[in-house]
Design a protein around this motif. Structure first.
Motif, PDB file in Angstrom:
ATOM      1  N   GLU A 175       0.839  -1.200   0.000  1.00 22.42           N
ATOM      2  CA  GLU A 175       0.000   0.000   0.000  1.00 22.42           C
ATOM      3  C   GLU A 175       0.872   1.247   0.000  1.00 22.42           C
ATOM      4  O   GLU A 175       0.395   2.350   0.225  1.00 22.42           O
ATOM      5  CB  GLU A 175      -0.940   0.013   1.207  1.00 22.42           C
ATOM      6  CG  GLU A 175      -1.983  -1.073   1.211  1.00 22.42           C
ATOM      7  CD  GLU A 175      -3.154  -0.811   0.259  1.00 22.42           C
ATOM      8  OE1 GLU A 175      -3.171   0.240  -0.401  1.00 22.42           O
ATOM      9  OE2 GLU A 175      -4.024  -1.686   0.174  1.00 22.42           O
ATOM     10  N   GLN A 199      -6.390  -5.679   1.490  1.00 24.06           N
ATOM     11  CA  GLN A 199      -6.583  -5.631   0.043  1.00 24.06           C
ATOM     12  C   GLN A 199      -6.702  -7.008  -0.632  1.00 24.06           C
ATOM     13  O   GLN A 199      -7.672  -7.297  -1.301  1.00 24.06           O
ATOM     14  CB  GLN A 199      -5.442  -4.835  -0.603  1.00 24.06           C
ATOM     15  CG  GLN A 199      -5.575  -4.677  -2.105  1.00 24.06           C
ATOM     16  CD  GLN A 199      -6.837  -3.930  -2.485  1.00 24.06           C
ATOM     17  OE1 GLN A 199      -7.256  -3.015  -1.803  1.00 24.06           O
ATOM     18  NE2 GLN A 199      -7.467  -4.347  -3.571  1.00 24.06           N
ATOM     19  N   LYS A 202      -9.593  -9.276   0.571  1.00 25.26           N
ATOM     20  CA  LYS A 202     -10.942  -8.933   0.094  1.00 25.26           C
ATOM     21  C   LYS A 202     -11.106  -9.324  -1.365  1.00 25.26           C
ATOM     22  O   LYS A 202     -12.184  -9.748  -1.779  1.00 25.26           O
ATOM     23  CB  LYS A 202     -11.305  -7.482   0.376  1.00 25.26           C
ATOM     24  CG  LYS A 202     -10.537  -6.405  -0.359  1.00 25.26           C
ATOM     25  CD  LYS A 202     -11.118  -5.024   0.010  1.00 25.26           C
ATOM     26  CE  LYS A 202     -10.282  -3.894  -0.537  1.00 25.26           C
ATOM     27  NZ  LYS A 202     -10.874  -2.571  -0.265  1.00 25.26           N
ATOM     28  N   HIS A 431      -2.293   0.949  -6.050  1.00 21.14           N
ATOM     29  CA  HIS A 431      -1.593  -0.271  -5.672  1.00 21.14           C
ATOM     30  C   HIS A 431      -1.549  -1.149  -6.914  1.00 21.14           C
ATOM     31  O   HIS A 431      -2.234  -0.842  -7.897  1.00 21.14           O
ATOM     32  CB  HIS A 431      -2.211  -0.962  -4.450  1.00 21.14           C
ATOM     33  CG  HIS A 431      -3.689  -1.187  -4.525  1.00 21.14           C
ATOM     34  ND1 HIS A 431      -4.291  -1.794  -5.587  1.00 21.14           N
ATOM     35  CD2 HIS A 431      -4.676  -0.862  -3.669  1.00 21.14           C
ATOM     36  CE1 HIS A 431      -5.591  -1.852  -5.365  1.00 21.14           C
ATOM     37  NE2 HIS A 431      -5.849  -1.280  -4.224  1.00 21.14           N
ATOM     38  N   ARG A 471     -10.455  -3.719 -10.010  1.00 24.40           N
ATOM     39  CA  ARG A 471      -9.215  -4.502  -9.927  1.00 24.40           C
ATOM     40  C   ARG A 471      -8.960  -5.289 -11.213  1.00 24.40           C
ATOM     41  O   ARG A 471      -9.883  -5.609 -11.965  1.00 24.40           O
ATOM     42  CB  ARG A 471      -9.267  -5.492  -8.765  1.00 24.40           C
ATOM     43  CG  ARG A 471     -10.011  -5.034  -7.549  1.00 24.40           C
ATOM     44  CD  ARG A 471      -9.382  -3.857  -6.871  1.00 24.40           C
ATOM     45  NE  ARG A 471     -10.098  -3.567  -5.621  1.00 24.40           N
ATOM     46  CZ  ARG A 471      -9.894  -2.518  -4.857  1.00 24.40           C
ATOM     47  NH1 ARG A 471      -9.019  -1.596  -5.204  1.00 24.40           N
ATOM     48  NH2 ARG A 471     -10.566  -2.333  -3.750  1.00 24.40           N
TER      49      ARG A 471
HETATM   50  N1  ASP Z   1      -6.538  -1.111  -0.237  1.00 22.34           N
HETATM   51  C1  ASP Z   1      -6.717   0.274  -0.549  1.00 22.34           C
HETATM   52  C2  ASP Z   1      -6.286   1.121   0.633  1.00 22.34           C
HETATM   53  O1  ASP Z   1      -6.240   0.644   1.755  1.00 22.34           O
HETATM   54  C3  ASP Z   1      -8.109   0.647  -0.852  1.00 22.34           C
HETATM   55  C4  ASP Z   1      -8.722  -0.111  -1.973  1.00 22.34           C
HETATM   56  O2  ASP Z   1      -8.187  -0.115  -3.070  1.00 22.34           O
HETATM   57  O3  ASP Z   1      -9.783  -0.689  -1.734  1.00 22.34           O
HETATM   58  O4  ASP Z   1      -6.023   2.309   0.484  1.00 22.34           O
END
Ligand code: ASP
Length: 571
Positions: A175, A199, A202, A431, A471
């Protein structure tokens, strides 16, 4: 007997003649030589107790011992106050309780600060947070936290999201921050990282058919602490399968509006306006512009291409701000110094350089009477950066920001990659799991500088509340991104083999978002920093003044973890 049968803030005129038992903290005690008045407090408000020696000699005896913040229990009769004794400032100000029985439930040592004291040193407040929490401010903020999160959970429930717990102890998650490492006794020399976000878990929930995941997730990032940053923080983390960008934005807007409504605040208008990253950088010099005020950056590169003024002629980019004020020479010098600290070579004031400029240039700038045009000429990123900071700095200094306004907006269409000085190559903007704009997949490796990501940020009054993206759900595309970032096949397998495997076993298209809850609540509470809405935050040095953590550990304990310090233990 129950400890209390009404709360301190509850009693009103129509309660007169009731017998009640109340309990709470001593807010103030006034001894009128004979009569003692105590304001008894709990989170619902304050209530005046009257201890009269003629009514209860025993209570009067005890009342002399009472000091601020002692916990009391009192039983007595609610009576209407005499008209001249009514306190219009207090909701309970029309009544008082004539005490028959009084008990000191617990005592307090002298206080390190008074609860109504202003400007108490923050480290002292945090050292004695349990006292600080009793203040109206902290009570309001912590309860607002709860109200907003409950409202968000309701929105999630209504829309069929499932709360799935994901591990805190995991592999490093990219991140963009440093990981906190956790040594493992059973495997000396190896470390878990504390999750910077859930990330990848999920995303795996999407591959696992959960369809709509959410969590109020705690995340850990080893970054310098600031007004809007703590080592650990919570985010509303969500992910959805079979969705487009607009579906994700819609859910997030519903969460924001739901939280506003629950907090009793005027919710922002939906849909929130959209601004592209390119536009934001051009017009506001920032990817999280504060849109509560105008003062847009103006473009002058073309007009000054053949300028007589060498600084303009030779610069890759020339832009300016029109500020509704004139500046004295010393003010101008100070602004120039600040601009240099931000990386500019100088800051030109139109009045000082106009003799070098052509009629055509001057006509193009069109600066109204009483205003000032301030120019920066340099490489484009420097110009945007400096003018963006200057815009906010001047707006604050000249009081151009309408603090009563709330402006939410989305920043969209970010580049997928940015050039990294540190790695000397390409790195991700959001990311590495963000998909390109549809149809640009082939450009990932062919033209990384010009690929756009389906990445979106939510901004509130110049604070970035959170980010998300659609994504990548194809393993080959994911590998192309890893390659641009300089990762060979072995490294990809080593770090992200599990993701690549999952992306080859029927991944649905998916996308999500994460919003910093603490930032959101701080803004909702109109607080200047997230410490004011966090129960037990850390201070800028990274320490916790309350428990004294972090602490040293004896060599034996470290030895068990396979760790030996290179420097001696600090005292
Ligand atoms: N994982 C990302 C963050 O924590 C957010 C995302 O892309 O859902 O900033």
């Amino acid at each position: 007997m129950a400890w209390r049968d009404v709360m301190c803030g509850e009693l009103r005129a129509h309660d007169a003649d009731r017998r009640v038992t109340v309990a709470g903290w001593t807010d103030t005690r006034r001894d009128h030589g004979g009569l003692v008045f105590v304001d008894l407090r709990d989170h619902t408000g304050k209530l005046q107790l009257v201890i009269n020696p003629e009514r209860s000699p025993a209570a009067a005896q005890i009342a002399h011992e009472i000091r601020n913040e002692f916990v009391l229990q009192a039983t007595g009769e609610v009576t209407a106050r005499a008209p001249e004794a009514i306190n219009p400032e207090l909701p309970t100000g029309q009544v008082e309780v004539q005490v028959d029985e009084l008990r000191i439930v617990s005592r307090s040592t002298p206080l390190p600060f008074q609860l109504d004291e202003e400007n108490v040193d923050e480290t002292l407040r945090l050292r004695y947070r349990w006292l600080d929490m009793r203040t109206e401010r902290m009570q309001r903020n912590l309860r607002l936290n709860h109200t907003a999160i409950s409202a968000i959970r309701n929105v999630m429930d209504e829309r069929g999201f499932v709360d799935v717990w994901t591990p805190s102890m995991t592999r490093g998650t990219p991140e963009g921050a440093r990981d906190f490492l956790l040594p493992v006794r059973l495997q000396p020399g190896k470390f878990f990282a504390l999750a910077q976000s859930p990330q990848l878990f999920k995303q795996l929930c999407m591959v696992g058919g959960i369809d709509r995941y959410y969590q109020i997730a705690t995340c850990w990032r080893d970054e310098d602490l600031r007004a809007d940053r703590q080592f650990e923080f919570r985010q509303l983390d969500l992910e959805m399968a079979f969705v487009e960008r607009e579906d994700v934005l819609d859910v997030m807007e519903a969460c924001v509006v739901g939280a506003f409504e629950a907090a009793g605040a005027e919710p922002p208008q939906r849909p929130f306006p959209h601004l592209s990253y390119a536009d934001a950088m051009l017009r506001y010099g920032s990817d999280k512009p504060d849109l509560r005020f105008e003062m847009e950056i103006q473009e002058a590169t073309e007009v000054t291409r053949d300028s007589e003024f060498g600084v303009f002629k030779n610069a890759a980019c020339v832009r300016y701000l029109v500020v509704p004020r004139t500046f004295s020479r010393s003010e101008q010098t100070r602004l120039e110094e600040i601009a240099k600290e931000w990386g500019a070579k100088g800051l030109a004031n139109l009045t000082q350089i106009s003799k070098f400029l052509s009629e055509r240039e001057l006509a193009a700038f069109g600066v109204p009477e009483g205003s000032t045009a301030l120019f920066v000429a340099d490489e484009e990123p420097v110009v945007a950066h400096v003018l963006g900071l200057l815009r906010v700095h001047l707006a604050r200094e000249l009081d151009l920001i309408d603090a009563g306004r709330d402006v939410f907006h989305w920043i969209l269409d970010f580049p997928l990659f940015e050039h990294s000085e540190e790695f000397g190559g390409w790195t991700f903007m959001h990311h590495p799991f963000t998909a390109t704009v549809a149809g640009e997949e082939a450009q990932i490796e062919a033209d990384p500088a010009n690929v756009h990501g389906q990445h979106y940020d939510l901004i509130w009054n110049g604070w970035e509340l959170g980010s998300g993206s659609i994504r990548i759900h194809e393993a080959e595309v994911q590998q192309a991104v890893f390659r641009v970032m300089g990762m060979n096949e072995d490294e990809q397998r080593d770090k992200f083999g599990f993701l690549l495997d999952a992306l080859q076993m029927g991944p649905p298209p998916h996308g999500g978002f994460a919003m910093g809850i603490d930032r959101f609540i701080a803004l909702l509470a109109r607080e200047p920093d997230i410490r004011q809405v966090t129960a037990f935050p850390k201070i800028a040095s990274g320490a916790d003044p309350l428990t004294g953590a972090p602490t040293a550990y004896p060599d034996a304990a470290l030895g068990e973890l396979g760790i030996r310090l290179t420097d001696p233990q600090p005292e």
